[in-house]
Scaffold this motif. Structure first.
Motif, PDB file in Angstrom:
ATOM      1  N   PRO A  24       0.830  -1.213   0.000  1.00 21.25           N
ATOM      2  CA  PRO A  24       0.000   0.000   0.000  1.00 21.25           C
ATOM      3  C   PRO A  24       0.864   1.263   0.000  1.00 21.25           C
ATOM      4  CG  PRO A  24      -0.654  -1.489   1.765  1.00 21.25           C
ATOM      5  CD  PRO A  24       0.602  -2.030   1.170  1.00 21.25           C
ATOM      6  N   ARG A  25       0.242   2.370  -0.293  1.00 16.71           N
ATOM      7  CA  ARG A  25       0.951   3.657  -0.291  1.00 16.71           C
ATOM      8  C   ARG A  25       1.644   3.870   1.046  1.00 16.71           C
ATOM      9  NH1 ARG A  25      -1.550   7.275  -4.122  1.00 16.71           N
ATOM     10  NH2 ARG A  25      -3.467   6.343  -4.886  1.00 16.71           N
ATOM     11  N   ARG A  26       2.916   4.142   1.022  1.00 16.80           N
ATOM     12  CA  ARG A  26       3.656   4.392   2.265  1.00 16.80           C
ATOM     13  C   ARG A  26       3.380   5.785   2.819  1.00 16.80           C
ATOM     14  NH1 ARG A  26       3.517  -0.228   3.918  1.00 16.80           N
ATOM     15  NH2 ARG A  26       4.695  -1.764   2.772  1.00 16.80           N
ATOM     16  N   THR A  27       2.950   6.686   1.972  1.00 17.00           N
ATOM     17  CA  THR A  27       2.665   8.043   2.434  1.00 17.00           C
ATOM     18  C   THR A  27       1.403   8.097   3.285  1.00 17.00           C
ATOM     19  OG1 THR A  27       1.460   8.508   0.392  1.00 17.00           O
ATOM     20  CG2 THR A  27       3.789   9.127   0.462  1.00 17.00           C
ATOM     21  N   LEU A  28       0.566   7.073   3.193  1.00 17.74           N
ATOM     22  CA  LEU A  28      -0.678   7.051   3.952  1.00 17.74           C
ATOM     23  C   LEU A  28      -0.404   7.043   5.455  1.00 17.74           C
ATOM     24  CD1 LEU A  28      -3.710   6.983   3.443  1.00 17.74           C
ATOM     25  CD2 LEU A  28      -3.589   4.504   3.581  1.00 17.74           C
ATOM     26  N   ALA A  29       0.599   6.293   5.892  1.00 18.22           N
ATOM     27  CA  ALA A  29       0.939   6.242   7.321  1.00 18.22           C
ATOM     28  C   ALA A  29       1.339   7.619   7.824  1.00 18.22           C
ATOM     29  CB  ALA A  29       2.062   5.242   7.568  1.00 18.22           C
ATOM     30  N   ARG A  30       2.101   8.338   7.022  1.00 19.53           N
ATOM     31  CA  ARG A  30       2.501   9.693   7.409  1.00 19.53           C
ATOM     32  C   ARG A  30       1.320  10.649   7.414  1.00 19.53           C
ATOM     33  NH1 ARG A  30       7.318   9.399   4.259  1.00 19.53           N
ATOM     34  NH2 ARG A  30       5.990   9.985   2.535  1.00 19.53           N
ATOM     35  N   SER A  31       0.494  10.556   6.393  1.00 16.89           N
ATOM     36  CA  SER A  31      -0.596  11.519   6.274  1.00 16.89           C
ATOM     37  C   SER A  31      -1.684  11.299   7.318  1.00 16.89           C
ATOM     38  CB  SER A  31      -1.191  11.487   4.865  1.00 16.89           C
ATOM     39  OG  SER A  31      -1.774  10.236   4.604  1.00 16.89           O
ATOM     40  N   ILE A  32      -1.754  10.103   7.894  1.00 17.87           N
ATOM     41  CA  ILE A  32      -2.713   9.864   8.970  1.00 17.87           C
ATOM     42  C   ILE A  32      -2.031   9.988  10.331  1.00 17.87           C
ATOM     43  CG2 ILE A  32      -4.153   8.102  10.065  1.00 17.87           C
ATOM     44  CD1 ILE A  32      -4.822   7.084   7.277  1.00 17.87           C
ATOM     45  N   GLY A  56       0.030   5.263  22.554  1.00 20.88           N
ATOM     46  CA  GLY A  56       1.275   5.202  21.784  1.00 20.88           C
ATOM     47  C   GLY A  56       1.582   3.777  21.341  1.00 20.88           C
ATOM     48  N   ALA A  57       1.371   2.817  22.242  1.00 20.90           N
ATOM     49  CA  ALA A  57       1.613   1.412  21.906  1.00 20.90           C
ATOM     50  C   ALA A  57       0.646   0.944  20.806  1.00 20.90           C
ATOM     51  CB  ALA A  57       1.467   0.529  23.144  1.00 20.90           C
ATOM     52  N   LEU A  58      -0.615   1.357  20.888  1.00 21.40           N
ATOM     53  CA  LEU A  58      -1.583   1.009  19.841  1.00 21.40           C
ATOM     54  C   LEU A  58      -1.189   1.619  18.500  1.00 21.40           C
ATOM     55  CD1 LEU A  58      -5.006   1.290  21.702  1.00 21.40           C
ATOM     56  CD2 LEU A  58      -3.960  -0.768  20.757  1.00 21.40           C
ATOM     57  N   ALA A  59      -0.736   2.854  18.526  1.00 22.10           N
ATOM     58  CA  ALA A  59      -0.314   3.514  17.292  1.00 22.10           C
ATOM     59  C   ALA A  59       0.893   2.798  16.686  1.00 22.10           C
ATOM     60  CB  ALA A  59       0.024   4.982  17.556  1.00 22.10           C
ATOM     61  N   LEU A  60       1.829   2.396  17.518  1.00 19.07           N
ATOM     62  CA  LEU A  60       2.998   1.659  17.028  1.00 19.07           C
ATOM     63  C   LEU A  60       2.590   0.307  16.439  1.00 19.07           C
ATOM     64  CD1 LEU A  60       6.075   1.449  16.714  1.00 19.07           C
ATOM     65  CD2 LEU A  60       6.124   0.429  19.004  1.00 19.07           C
ATOM     66  N   ALA A  61       1.684  -0.393  17.110  1.00 18.54           N
ATOM     67  CA  ALA A  61       1.211  -1.682  16.597  1.00 18.54           C
ATOM     68  C   ALA A  61       0.497  -1.500  15.257  1.00 18.54           C
ATOM     69  CB  ALA A  61       0.277  -2.338  17.613  1.00 18.54           C
ATOM     70  N   ALA A  62      -0.305  -0.451  15.138  1.00 13.82           N
ATOM     71  CA  ALA A  62      -0.996  -0.189  13.868  1.00 13.82           C
ATOM     72  C   ALA A  62       0.006   0.111  12.764  1.00 13.82           C
ATOM     73  CB  ALA A  62      -1.972   0.975  14.038  1.00 13.82           C
ATOM     74  N   TRP A  63       1.045   0.865  13.061  1.00 12.66           N
ATOM     75  CA  TRP A  63       2.067   1.190  12.059  1.00 12.66           C
ATOM     76  C   TRP A  63       2.786  -0.073  11.586  1.00 12.66           C
ATOM     77  CZ3 TRP A  63       7.481   1.027  11.923  1.00 12.66           C
ATOM     78  CH2 TRP A  63       8.056   1.698  10.850  1.00 12.66           C
ATOM     79  N   VAL A  64       3.138  -0.957  12.539  1.00 12.47           N
ATOM     80  CA  VAL A  64       3.819  -2.206  12.178  1.00 12.47           C
ATOM     81  C   VAL A  64       2.907  -3.060  11.298  1.00 12.47           C
ATOM     82  CG1 VAL A  64       4.684  -4.395  13.116  1.00 12.47           C
ATOM     83  CG2 VAL A  64       5.383  -2.236  14.143  1.00 12.47           C
ATOM     84  N   ARG A  65       1.633  -3.167  11.662  1.00 13.53           N
ATOM     85  CA  ARG A  65       0.680  -3.942  10.854  1.00 13.53           C
ATOM     86  C   ARG A  65       0.573  -3.359   9.448  1.00 13.53           C
ATOM     87  NH1 ARG A  65      -0.759  -8.939  12.389  1.00 13.53           N
ATOM     88  NH2 ARG A  65      -1.311  -8.986  14.559  1.00 13.53           N
ATOM     89  N   TYR A  66       0.531  -2.056   9.363  1.00 17.67           N
ATOM     90  CA  TYR A  66       0.424  -1.396   8.061  1.00 17.67           C
ATOM     91  C   TYR A  66       1.664  -1.681   7.211  1.00 17.67           C
ATOM     92  CZ  TYR A  66       0.023   2.283   4.591  1.00 17.67           C
ATOM     93  OH  TYR A  66      -0.048   2.963   3.413  1.00 17.67           O
TER      94      TYR A  66
END
Length: 176
Positions: A6-14, A52-62
């Motif tokens: 998927p688009r890698r910029t999506l993680a940054r933009s969200i 913060g931990a949830l956000a990190l887990a979501a980033w890793v999954r993405y």
């Protein structure tokens, strides 16, 4: 085999706007709760740490989300880690179209890999996947691609091709 991501910029933009909104809010909550005692401040800090931990887990999954497309079929690893594979013999074609985003004139490109009965076996949305990745799918699979020129609403798509949509998209709110 081509591995599409998927688009890698999506993680940054969200992620950056969420962080920019959440950090001042959490600091304000800790400052407001400070006079009420250390227990509430510690609770606010723990809540911030959990977020913060949830956000990190979501980033890793993405980062792990991908679709491997080859002349033999598609193997998809979704956001939640679920593996889904489609053999080439089960693919009848590829349908590309644009759908309107909500009640706006903005459109989103979509790609549907369909079986012989017209059911969607793999889907790519332009929100998450770039055009170059979508362009490769029918070429790699070696199937015909049908492109619909006119954008459609989700209601129209639901009426004409209900087998393309996920189960939760298949039933709009019924108005009386």
């Amino acid at each position: 085999m081509h591995t599409l991501r998927p688009r890698r910029t999506l993680a940054r933009s969200i992620g950056l706007p969420v962080l920019a909104l959440a950090l001042p809010l959490l600091v304000t909550i800790a400052w407001v709760l400070r006079p009420l005692g250390p227990v509430l401040v510690v609770g606010a800090v723990l809540a911030a740490t959990a977020l913060g931990a949830l956000a990190l887990a979501a980033w890793v999954r993405y980062q792990r989300t991908e679709a491997a497309v080859s002349p033999h079929g598609i193997v998809e690893r979704g956001f939640f880690g679920r593996m889904h594979s489609v053999a080439r013999r089960d693919v009848a074609g590829v349908l590309r179209l644009e759908t309107y985003r909500g009640d706006t004139l903005e459109t989103v490109k979509q790609l549907f890999v369909v079986d012989a009965e017209g059911r969607c076996v793999f889907r790519m949305r332009g929100t998450f996947w770039d055009d170059a990745s979508m362009d490769l799918v029918s070429e790699i699979l070696g199937v015909d691609e049908v492109v619909r020129a006119e954008p459609v609403t989700m209601s129209e798509l639901r009426a004409t091709d209900p087998k393309l949509l996920y189960w939760f998209e298949g039933h709009g709110l019924r108005r009386r």
